[in-house]
Design a protein around this motif. Structure first.
Motif, PDB file in Angstrom:
ATOM      1  N   ALA A  82      16.190   5.758  -9.708  1.00 44.63           N
ATOM      2  CA  ALA A  82      15.618   4.512 -10.211  1.00 44.63           C
ATOM      3  C   ALA A  82      14.442   4.063  -9.350  1.00 44.63           C
ATOM      4  CB  ALA A  82      16.687   3.423 -10.257  1.00 44.63           C
ATOM      5  N   VAL A  83      14.584   4.191  -8.036  1.00 43.81           N
ATOM      6  CA  VAL A  83      13.484   3.822  -7.137  1.00 43.81           C
ATOM      7  C   VAL A  83      12.284   4.735  -7.388  1.00 43.81           C
ATOM      8  CG1 VAL A  83      12.738   3.643  -4.733  1.00 43.81           C
ATOM      9  CG2 VAL A  83      15.041   2.894  -5.389  1.00 43.81           C
ATOM     10  N   PHE A  84      12.543   6.030  -7.589  1.00 39.36           N
ATOM     11  CA  PHE A  84      11.481   6.981  -7.909  1.00 39.36           C
ATOM     12  C   PHE A  84      10.764   6.551  -9.189  1.00 39.36           C
ATOM     13  CE2 PHE A  84      10.069  10.677 -10.355  1.00 39.36           C
ATOM     14  CZ  PHE A  84       9.238  11.319  -9.440  1.00 39.36           C
ATOM     15  N   PHE A  85      11.523   6.153 -10.191  1.00 39.28           N
ATOM     16  CA  PHE A  85      10.943   5.725 -11.465  1.00 39.28           C
ATOM     17  C   PHE A  85      10.088   4.471 -11.280  1.00 39.28           C
ATOM     18  CE2 PHE A  85      11.453   2.915 -15.232  1.00 39.28           C
ATOM     19  CZ  PHE A  85      10.736   3.667 -16.146  1.00 39.28           C
ATOM     20  N   LEU A  86      10.622   3.490 -10.544  1.00 38.13           N
ATOM     21  CA  LEU A  86       9.899   2.240 -10.324  1.00 38.13           C
ATOM     22  C   LEU A  86       8.587   2.479  -9.586  1.00 38.13           C
ATOM     23  CD1 LEU A  86      12.961   0.071  -9.244  1.00 38.13           C
ATOM     24  CD2 LEU A  86      11.622  -0.274 -11.324  1.00 38.13           C
ATOM     25  N   VAL A  87       8.648   3.294  -8.533  1.00 36.08           N
ATOM     26  CA  VAL A  87       7.465   3.536  -7.706  1.00 36.08           C
ATOM     27  C   VAL A  87       6.459   4.425  -8.431  1.00 36.08           C
ATOM     28  CG1 VAL A  87       6.642   4.661  -5.598  1.00 36.08           C
ATOM     29  CG2 VAL A  87       8.652   3.165  -5.517  1.00 36.08           C
ATOM     30  N   CYS A  88       6.916   5.546  -8.970  1.00 37.44           N
ATOM     31  CA  CYS A  88       5.986   6.498  -9.606  1.00 37.44           C
ATOM     32  C   CYS A  88       5.430   5.950 -10.918  1.00 37.44           C
ATOM     33  CB  CYS A  88       6.688   7.832  -9.832  1.00 37.44           C
ATOM     34  SG  CYS A  88       7.028   8.701  -8.289  1.00 37.44           S
ATOM     35  N   GLY A  89       6.236   5.194 -11.666  1.00 42.26           N
ATOM     36  CA  GLY A  89       5.732   4.577 -12.884  1.00 42.26           C
ATOM     37  C   GLY A  89       4.610   3.601 -12.592  1.00 42.26           C
ATOM     38  N   THR A  90       4.757   2.836 -11.519  1.00 38.84           N
ATOM     39  CA  THR A  90       3.710   1.905 -11.108  1.00 38.84           C
ATOM     40  C   THR A  90       2.469   2.653 -10.630  1.00 38.84           C
ATOM     41  OG1 THR A  90       5.362   0.251 -10.450  1.00 38.84           O
ATOM     42  CG2 THR A  90       3.141  -0.008  -9.559  1.00 38.84           C
ATOM     43  N   LEU A  91       2.673   3.682  -9.796  1.00 41.66           N
ATOM     44  CA  LEU A  91       1.548   4.417  -9.225  1.00 41.66           C
ATOM     45  C   LEU A  91       0.764   5.190 -10.280  1.00 41.66           C
ATOM     46  CD1 LEU A  91       2.979   5.804  -5.865  1.00 41.66           C
ATOM     47  CD2 LEU A  91       1.326   3.956  -6.202  1.00 41.66           C
ATOM     48  N   ALA A  92       1.453   5.685 -11.312  1.00 47.91           N
ATOM     49  CA  ALA A  92       0.765   6.462 -12.347  1.00 47.91           C
ATOM     50  C   ALA A  92      -0.348   5.644 -12.994  1.00 47.91           C
ATOM     51  CB  ALA A  92       1.772   6.925 -13.407  1.00 47.91           C
ATOM     52  N   PHE A  93      -0.044   4.386 -13.329  1.00 46.21           N
ATOM     53  CA  PHE A  93      -1.062   3.534 -13.954  1.00 46.21           C
ATOM     54  C   PHE A  93      -2.038   2.982 -12.913  1.00 46.21           C
ATOM     55  CE2 PHE A  93       2.179   3.627 -17.231  1.00 46.21           C
ATOM     56  CZ  PHE A  93       1.415   3.734 -18.380  1.00 46.21           C
ATOM     57  N   THR A  94      -1.550   2.769 -11.681  1.00 47.07           N
ATOM     58  CA  THR A  94      -2.437   2.308 -10.615  1.00 47.07           C
ATOM     59  C   THR A  94      -3.575   3.297 -10.388  1.00 47.07           C
ATOM     60  OG1 THR A  94      -0.593   1.190  -9.492  1.00 47.07           O
ATOM     61  CG2 THR A  94      -2.567   1.622  -8.188  1.00 47.07           C
ATOM     62  N   LEU A  95      -3.255   4.580 -10.391  1.00 46.30           N
ATOM     63  CA  LEU A  95      -4.265   5.609 -10.157  1.00 46.30           C
ATOM     64  C   LEU A  95      -5.328   5.620 -11.259  1.00 46.30           C
ATOM     65  CD1 LEU A  95      -2.027   8.529  -8.856  1.00 46.30           C
ATOM     66  CD2 LEU A  95      -3.623   7.119  -7.534  1.00 46.30           C
ATOM     67  N   ILE A  96      -4.903   5.348 -12.495  1.00 45.02           N
ATOM     68  CA  ILE A  96      -5.874   5.276 -13.595  1.00 45.02           C
ATOM     69  C   ILE A  96      -6.822   4.092 -13.372  1.00 45.02           C
ATOM     70  CG2 ILE A  96      -6.173   4.976 -16.085  1.00 45.02           C
ATOM     71  CD1 ILE A  96      -3.337   6.194 -16.406  1.00 45.02           C
TER      72      ILE A  96
END
Length: 342
Positions: A82-96
């Protein structure tokens, strides 16, 4: 460590890191000429904002990640996932958003990625978060507000979640047009989602870390993430409130939209987002109406879209518009909290 203490620490750490990073990096952004280029067709009052440092979303993400990675419990594989999902989901759009901002700054213009490029990248990120949530976290249902019942979407969960992410990220991005507007509204929404966690799972406040396993661990770590989000927004508002010393850019607005949505997704509360995030919905709807009306009728419905610029051009001061949006968001967030358990 007790969940309540960890949540409070997450807020404080995120606030402190974001504020400290902002104080340190704003002069660097200014020296390197990483400054906002204001749209020529925007409100004339915004011309004075030309040259304000941007990409402040980097500081928000720094505070958020520091607090989450330090204070999440990782009690078992599901909680860590869940922490992986929260962090990576946020970072994926942040990078865009970061890429979009970077192109704007390098080419010295108000437009970054081309529309089709942004759509392709956002679709890829949305597929990642939706598929991971469905297959990796076994999520397929959403709480229906005011009913205490769940809607099982089956395989339809993936396209539904993709739509929610794309809608929220872009709507928060459109709302980020006034000093402190997006950060303050997302902060209120984050606090509301945390309140839902506390109301629905009050035992978390008493449980020690060793008791937070399985579903309880996922909910607890999502609560930590939400308090970190609130703290990061607070820290950023120290510098982003009117008159803003820094703008978050697409880096920040994409990050905030994604962070709010990953948390709601983990809690199975995506259907509450249109309630508490009504101001984001109106930003998107006003743009759709404006563009559609101009193309079909060659007439504008609003003086300018998104809606907050329409209010500005009516003569309402920027601070009053932001204050009004915050009041509306507080009221609707309270309704959203009630909708989760009434």
């Amino acid at each position: 460590m007790n969940f309540g203490i960890r949540a409070l620490l997450a807020l404080c750490v995120a606030l402190a890191v974001t504020a400290a990073a902002s104080a340190l990096l704003i002069p660097v952004l200014r020296r390197r000429k990483l400054e906002q280029h204001v749209r020529e067709d925007g409100p004339k009052s915004h011309l004075s904002k030309e040259g304000t440092p941007t990409m402040g979303g980097i500081m928000i993400v720094m505070g958020l990640l520091c607090a989450v990675l330090l204070l999440s419990f990782y009690s078992d594989a599901r909680s860590a996932g869940a922490v992986f999902f929260l962090v990576c989901g946020t970072l994926a759009f942040t990078l865009i958003g970061f890429l979009d901002d970077f192109i704007k700054l390098i080419r010295r213009r108000s437009l970054g990625l081309r529309a089709w490029q942004k759509i392709v990248l956002q679709l890829a990120a949305a597929v990642f978060v939706a598929v991971y949530s469905y297959a990796g976290m076994d999520q397929h249902q959403e709480l229906i507000p005011f009913t205490r019942e769940f809607w099982d979407l089956g395989r339809g969960y993936v396209p539904f979640t993709m739509f929610v992410f794309l809608a929220m990220v872009n709507s928060v991005n459109l709302t980020d047009g006034l000093d402190g507007l997006a950060a303050s509204c997302v902060m209120i929404n984050g606090a509301a989602l945390f309140a839902i966690v506390v109301v629905l799972y009050p035992a978390l406040l008493l449980a020690g870390g060793e008791a937070l396993i399985g579903a309880d661990g996922i909910i607890a770590d999502t609560g930590i993430f939400l308090m970190a989000l609130v703290g990061a927004c607070l820290g950023f508002l120290c510098f982003n409130r009117h008159p803003a010393k820094v703008f978050m850019g697409d880096t920040g607005s994409f990050a905030l939209g994604a962070a709010l949505t990953v948390a709601a997704t983990t809690l199975e509360l995506q259907l509450t987002l249109p309630i508490m995030g009504f101001v984001y919905v109106m930003s998107s709807v006003s743009v759709i109406i404006q563009v559609g009306s101009f193309k079909l009728r060659h007439k504008r419905v609003f003086r300018m879209a998104p809606l907050h610029h329409h209010f500005e051009l009516m003569g309402i001061p920027e601070t009053r518009v932001v204050g009004g949006y915050m009041i509306v968001t507080v009221v609707l967030s309270m309704i959203a909290v009630l909708s989760a358990f009434v």
